[in-house]
Write a protein that holds these residues in place. Structure first.
Motif, PDB file in Angstrom:
ATOM      1  N   ILE A 137       0.925  -1.411  -0.017  1.00  0.00           N
ATOM      2  CA  ILE A 137       0.074   0.064   0.108  1.00  0.00           C
ATOM      3  C   ILE A 137       0.905   1.359   0.079  1.00  0.00           C
ATOM      4  O   ILE A 137       2.065   1.311   0.822  1.00  0.00           O
ATOM      5  N   GLU A 138       0.446   2.393  -0.534  1.00  0.00           N
ATOM      6  CA  GLU A 138       1.013   3.769  -0.754  1.00  0.00           C
ATOM      7  C   GLU A 138       0.113   4.593  -0.046  1.00  0.00           C
ATOM      8  O   GLU A 138      -1.110   4.639  -0.290  1.00  0.00           O
ATOM      9  N   PHE A 139       0.686   5.538   0.709  1.00  0.00           N
ATOM     10  CA  PHE A 139       0.014   6.774   1.301  1.00  0.00           C
ATOM     11  C   PHE A 139       0.547   7.940   0.435  1.00  0.00           C
ATOM     12  O   PHE A 139       1.194   8.628   0.845  1.00  0.00           O
ATOM     13  N   PRO A 140      -0.013   8.182  -0.663  1.00  0.00           N
ATOM     14  CA  PRO A 140       0.427   9.471  -1.472  1.00  0.00           C
ATOM     15  C   PRO A 140       0.099  10.916  -0.852  1.00  0.00           C
ATOM     16  O   PRO A 140      -0.785  11.032  -0.011  1.00  0.00           O
ATOM     17  N   SER A 141       0.932  11.813  -1.160  1.00  0.00           N
ATOM     18  CA  SER A 141       0.669  13.180  -0.849  1.00  0.00           C
ATOM     19  C   SER A 141      -0.366  13.937  -1.492  1.00  0.00           C
ATOM     20  O   SER A 141      -0.903  13.211  -2.548  1.00  0.00           O
ATOM     21  N   GLY A 142      -1.165  14.593  -0.915  1.00  0.00           N
ATOM     22  CA  GLY A 142      -2.100  15.229  -1.695  1.00  0.00           C
ATOM     23  C   GLY A 142      -1.699  15.974  -3.121  1.00  0.00           C
ATOM     24  O   GLY A 142      -0.635  16.117  -3.208  1.00  0.00           O
ATOM     25  N   PHE A 143      -2.835  16.249  -3.933  1.00  0.00           N
ATOM     26  CA  PHE A 143      -2.444  16.703  -5.407  1.00  0.00           C
ATOM     27  C   PHE A 143      -1.550  18.182  -5.105  1.00  0.00           C
ATOM     28  O   PHE A 143      -1.899  18.714  -4.111  1.00  0.00           O
ATOM     29  N   GLY A 144      -0.469  18.404  -6.018  1.00  0.00           N
ATOM     30  CA  GLY A 144       0.126  19.490  -5.986  1.00  0.00           C
ATOM     31  C   GLY A 144       1.060  19.660  -4.851  1.00  0.00           C
ATOM     32  O   GLY A 144       1.568  20.893  -4.712  1.00  0.00           O
ATOM     33  N   ARG A 145       1.472  18.682  -4.108  1.00  0.00           N
ATOM     34  CA  ARG A 145       2.282  18.710  -3.052  1.00  0.00           C
ATOM     35  C   ARG A 145       3.186  17.700  -2.915  1.00  0.00           C
ATOM     36  O   ARG A 145       2.806  16.292  -2.506  1.00  0.00           O
ATOM     37  N   GLU A 146       4.521  17.948  -3.024  1.00  0.00           N
ATOM     38  CA  GLU A 146       5.410  16.779  -2.774  1.00  0.00           C
ATOM     39  C   GLU A 146       6.046  16.873  -1.372  1.00  0.00           C
ATOM     40  O   GLU A 146       6.058  17.909  -0.818  1.00  0.00           O
ATOM     41  N   LEU A 147       6.382  15.868  -0.898  1.00  0.00           N
ATOM     42  CA  LEU A 147       7.053  15.587   0.580  1.00  0.00           C
ATOM     43  C   LEU A 147       8.448  16.442   0.480  1.00  0.00           C
ATOM     44  O   LEU A 147       9.233  15.993  -0.373  1.00  0.00           O
ATOM     45  N   THR A 148       8.541  17.092   1.513  1.00  0.00           N
ATOM     46  CA  THR A 148      10.031  17.600   1.794  1.00  0.00           C
ATOM     47  C   THR A 148      10.828  16.596   2.321  1.00  0.00           C
ATOM     48  O   THR A 148      10.176  15.337   2.529  1.00  0.00           O
ATOM     49  N   PRO A 149      12.247  16.582   2.098  1.00  0.00           N
ATOM     50  CA  PRO A 149      13.249  15.655   2.629  1.00  0.00           C
ATOM     51  C   PRO A 149      12.940  15.088   4.327  1.00  0.00           C
ATOM     52  O   PRO A 149      12.935  13.934   4.419  1.00  0.00           O
ATOM     53  N   GLU A 150      12.562  16.094   5.040  1.00  0.00           N
ATOM     54  CA  GLU A 150      12.234  15.840   6.300  1.00  0.00           C
ATOM     55  C   GLU A 150      10.953  15.072   6.445  1.00  0.00           C
ATOM     56  O   GLU A 150      10.930  14.254   7.514  1.00  0.00           O
ATOM     57  N   GLU A 151       9.811  15.370   5.808  1.00  0.00           N
ATOM     58  CA  GLU A 151       8.645  14.699   5.837  1.00  0.00           C
ATOM     59  C   GLU A 151       8.834  13.154   5.441  1.00  0.00           C
ATOM     60  O   GLU A 151       8.278  12.375   5.993  1.00  0.00           O
ATOM     61  N   LYS A 152       9.521  12.961   4.351  1.00  0.00           N
ATOM     62  CA  LYS A 152       9.838  11.713   3.764  1.00  0.00           C
ATOM     63  C   LYS A 152      10.585  10.950   5.129  1.00  0.00           C
ATOM     64  O   LYS A 152      10.543   9.706   5.023  1.00  0.00           O
ATOM     65  N   TYR A 153      11.550  11.576   5.587  1.00  0.00           N
ATOM     66  CA  TYR A 153      12.437  10.851   6.520  1.00  0.00           C
ATOM     67  C   TYR A 153      11.378  10.263   7.790  1.00  0.00           C
ATOM     68  O   TYR A 153      11.622   9.206   8.107  1.00  0.00           O
ATOM     69  N   ILE A 154      10.403  11.153   8.304  1.00  0.00           N
ATOM     70  CA  ILE A 154       9.482  10.880   9.190  1.00  0.00           C
ATOM     71  C   ILE A 154       8.542   9.936   8.921  1.00  0.00           C
ATOM     72  O   ILE A 154       8.226   8.876   9.608  1.00  0.00           O
ATOM     73  N   LYS A 155       8.232  10.020   7.452  1.00  0.00           N
ATOM     74  CA  LYS A 155       7.289   8.960   6.978  1.00  0.00           C
ATOM     75  C   LYS A 155       7.815   7.256   7.029  1.00  0.00           C
ATOM     76  O   LYS A 155       7.271   6.665   7.204  1.00  0.00           O
ATOM     77  N   GLU A 156       9.320   7.618   6.619  1.00  0.00           N
ATOM     78  CA  GLU A 156       9.815   6.359   6.474  1.00  0.00           C
ATOM     79  C   GLU A 156      10.063   5.711   8.123  1.00  0.00           C
ATOM     80  O   GLU A 156       9.844   4.429   8.080  1.00  0.00           O
ATOM     81  N   MET A 157      10.262   6.627   8.880  1.00  0.00           N
ATOM     82  CA  MET A 157      10.241   6.146  10.146  1.00  0.00           C
ATOM     83  C   MET A 157       8.903   5.697  10.624  1.00  0.00           C
ATOM     84  O   MET A 157       8.937   4.523  11.458  1.00  0.00           O
ATOM     85  N   ASP A 158       7.960   6.168  10.337  1.00  0.00           N
ATOM     86  CA  ASP A 158       6.704   5.745  10.879  1.00  0.00           C
ATOM     87  C   ASP A 158       6.547   4.554  10.393  1.00  0.00           C
ATOM     88  O   ASP A 158       5.514   3.469  11.062  1.00  0.00           O
ATOM     89  N   GLU A 159       6.735   4.154   8.986  1.00  0.00           N
ATOM     90  CA  GLU A 159       6.074   2.746   8.562  1.00  0.00           C
ATOM     91  C   GLU A 159       6.940   1.744   8.929  1.00  0.00           C
ATOM     92  O   GLU A 159       6.422   0.678   8.823  1.00  0.00           O
ATOM     93  N   LYS A 160       8.170   2.065   9.723  1.00  0.00           N
ATOM     94  CA  LYS A 160       8.787   0.818  10.353  1.00  0.00           C
ATOM     95  C   LYS A 160       8.608   0.688  11.904  1.00  0.00           C
ATOM     96  O   LYS A 160       9.181   0.062  12.506  1.00  0.00           O
ATOM     97  N   SER A 161       7.642   1.479  12.301  1.00  0.00           N
ATOM     98  CA  SER A 161       7.564   1.623  13.889  1.00  0.00           C
ATOM     99  C   SER A 161       6.048   1.334  14.196  1.00  0.00           C
ATOM    100  O   SER A 161       5.239   1.359  13.391  1.00  0.00           O
ATOM    101  N   GLY A 162       5.732   0.938  15.481  1.00  0.00           N
ATOM    102  CA  GLY A 162       4.466   0.529  15.864  1.00  0.00           C
ATOM    103  C   GLY A 162       3.891   1.782  16.535  1.00  0.00           C
ATOM    104  O   GLY A 162       2.887   1.757  16.746  1.00  0.00           O
TER     105      GLY A 162
END
Length: 431
Positions: free
Chosen positions: A242-267
Motif C-alpha cells: 500500500i502507498e499513502f500518497p501526498s495530496g495533489f500539488g504537494r511533494e513531501l519535503t526530505p524531512e517529511e519523507k524521513y519521518i514517513k519512513e520512520m513511521d512505516e517501520k514503527s509500531g
C-alpha cells in the motif's frame, strides 16, 4: 489513529483481493483496473491486460481529489461508449500528464491515472462508512453519482454502536435502507458484508459513489478510502503493498519523507507536515487528537499564518524514535531566525496519556534538546510544556531541569492546566 488516504486503485484492489472472504459468493466483482504512472510503458500494458484492447474504457486521475467529472477530468462517452478505445486513452493521458492543472488553488501535474472498462448502468447507488469515537456511521442512498450532495436529504444515516452484535448491525442496516431502493434485501446484504470488510481492514472512511448493481454483479465505479495507518502492524498483510500518497500539488519535503519512513517501520505513530518553514510557532504534540486541538487553537487565536508545522508522536514511541523525530523538528526550526527578531515558540503538548510513558518520551526530547541547545538559543526559543499521563511528574521535572541547565527558557504545566491554556499563554507572552 491517523487517517491516511489511499488511491482508488488500491481500494478496489483490496476489495477484490478479499472478495471471496467477505462476500461468500453472494456477489461477483469482475475486477478490471490498471494504475498508470509516468513509469508505465503504455505500449506494453495491453500484453498484461488484453481487455484494454477489446472493451470501451474510462480513464481518470487517481490522485486523492474528488469531483473529477465536474472538473472535466474523466474520459468517457455515454452515447457511444465504444468510441473510447485504448489509443484514445493513451493520447488523453499523455496530454494530461504534460499540462499543469490547478485544483482547489493547488497547481501541479497529473501523474497517476486509473483505467477501467466502461459499465453501462441505469441506477446509481451511494454507500459511505466512517469511523467515529463511539461507533461507526453508514450512509445509504438510491441517488448516487456526481449530484449526491445536492440530494443529501435522500441519504439515510445509521449509527452502529461500537459493541453492536452482528444481529444488531444487520437489523440496523435493513431498517434504514432507503425506500427508493428496489431490491432492499440485496442492497442491505451487500452493505452488511462491506461493513465487515471496512472494520476488519481498519478503514476510517470508505465511500463508493456511484455503486452499480446488475443482478449479483457489483460495480464500484468510484471509490474513496482512508485507512488507520497505525493499524499497519495488525492489518498490513491484508492491505498488501500500500502507498499513502501526498495530496495533489504537494511533494513531501526530505524531512517529511524521513519521518514517513520512520513511521512505516514503527509500531508508534510519527507524523510531520511542514506548513510554513519560516513560521515562528512550532509544536511537538503527543496524539493525533491533541495535534488537531493545538493547531485549531493557534488558528482560532489568529496565528495560523505563523504555525510552522503539524504532526504528532504517539503510540508510545521509543526514546530513540522520539529523539529522531524531535531532532528533525529542531533542525527545521533553527535554520533561520524570525524575520522580525521575535522569539520562536516551541509548544510541547498533549492530552493525558493512557499508556505512553511520558518520562521515556521526554527523555528523547531532552536528548535532542541537548544536541540543539546552542542553535535553539540562537533563534531565541521559548518553550512551553503541558502534559499528563504515566510518569508525567518525573518527565516534567526532568525536562524543566534539563532546559534550565542548558539556558533555555521554559514553562512547565501538568494536567491541572487546561490542554490549550499554554497556547494562549505562549502567544500572549510573545506577541
Amino acid at each position: 489513529m491517523a487517517q491516511r488516504a489511499i488511491r482508488e486503485y488500491d481500494a478496489k484492489r483490496m476489495l477484490f483481493n478479499h472478495w471471496s472472504e467477505y462476500f461468500d459468493g453472494d456477489f461477483k466483482y469482475d475486477f478490471k483496473s490498471v494504475l498508470i504512472t509516468p513509469e508505465t510503458d503504455l505500449d506494453k500494458l495491453p500484453e498484461r491486460h488484453p481487455w484494454l484492447l477489446h472493451m470501451p474504457l474510462v480513464a481518470k486521475p487517481d490522485m486523492l481529489f474528488g469531483k473529477r467529472g465536474k472538473l472535466g477530468l474523466v474520459l468517457y462517452k455515454i452515447e457511444k461508449p465504444g468510441d473510447v478505445k485504448w489509443e484514445d486513452v493513451k493520447k488523453w493521458i499523455k496530454e494530461k500528464m504534460s499540462e499543469p492543472v490547478t485544483i482547489k488553488g493547488q497547481t501541479g501535474y497529473l501523474t497517476h491515472f486509473i483505467v477501467e472498462p466502461f459499465v453501462p448502468h441505469d441506477e446509481e447507488y451511494y454507500i459511505a462508512m466512517t469511523m467515529e469515537r463511539e461507533g461507526d456511521k453508514i450512509f445509504m442512498s438510491a441517488f448516487g453519482g456526481i449530484d449526491v450532495e445536492e440530494n443529501w436529504d435522500k441519504v439515510r444515516e445509521v449509527f452502529i454502536p461500537a459493541l453492536a452484535s452482528e444481529e444488531e448491525i444487520k437489523k440496523l442496516i435493513r431498517e434504514n435502507v432507503p425506500a427508493e431502493i428496489k431490491d432492499k434485501d440485496k442492497y442491505a446484504n451487500f452493505v452488511q458484508k462491506l461493513y465487515n470488510f471496512f472494520k476488519d481492514l481498519h478503514f476510517t472512511y470508505l465511500e463508493i459513489n456511484p455503486l452499480a448493481m446488475t443482478g449479483n454483479q457489483v460495480y464500484p465505479l468510484d471509490f474513496v478510502a482512508r485507512l488507520d495507518d497505525t493499524a499497519q502492524f495488525v492489518a498490513g498483510r491484508k492491505w498488501g503493498d500500500i502507498e499513502f500518497p501526498s495530496g495533489f500539488g504537494r511533494e513531501l519535503t526530505p524531512e517529511e519523507k524521513y519521518i514517513k519512513e520512520m513511521d512505516e517501520k514503527s509500531g508508534a505513530s510519527l507524523k510531520l507536515t511542514i506548513l510554513n518553514p519560516e513560521g515562528r510557532i512550532w509544536t511537538l504534540v503527543a496524539g493525533g487528537g491533541a495535534s488537531v486541538v493545538y493547531a485549531d487553537t493557534i488558528a482560532d487565536l489568529g496565528y495560523v499564518d505563523e504555525l510552522a508545522n503539524y504532526g504528532e508522536y504517539s503510540g508510545n514511541p521509543s526514546r530513540a524514535e522520539t529523539r529522531e523525530y524531535v531532532k528533525t523538528v529542531f533542525d527545521l526550526m533553527t535554520r533561520n531566525k524570525d524575520s522580525q527578531g521575535r522569539p520562536k515558540i516551541l509548544i510541547i503538548g498533549g492530552a493525558i496519556a493512557n499508556f505512553t510513558d511520558v518520562a521515556k518520551t521526554f527523555a528523547g526530547i531532552i536528548d535532542a534538546m541537548k544536541e540543539y541547545a546552542d542553535k535553539l538559543k540562537e533563534v531565541g526559543v521559548k518553550i512551553y510544556v503541558r502534559r499528563g499521563g504515566p510518569n508525567y511528574e518525573l518527565g516534567l521535572k526532568q525536562i524543566k531541569e534539563a532546559a534550565e541547565s542548558l539556558g533555555l527558557p521554559i514553562e512547565v504545566y501538568g494536567p491541572e492546566t487546561h490542554i490549550t491554556a499554554i497556547v494562549s499563554k505562549a502567544l500572549s507572552d510573545n506577541k
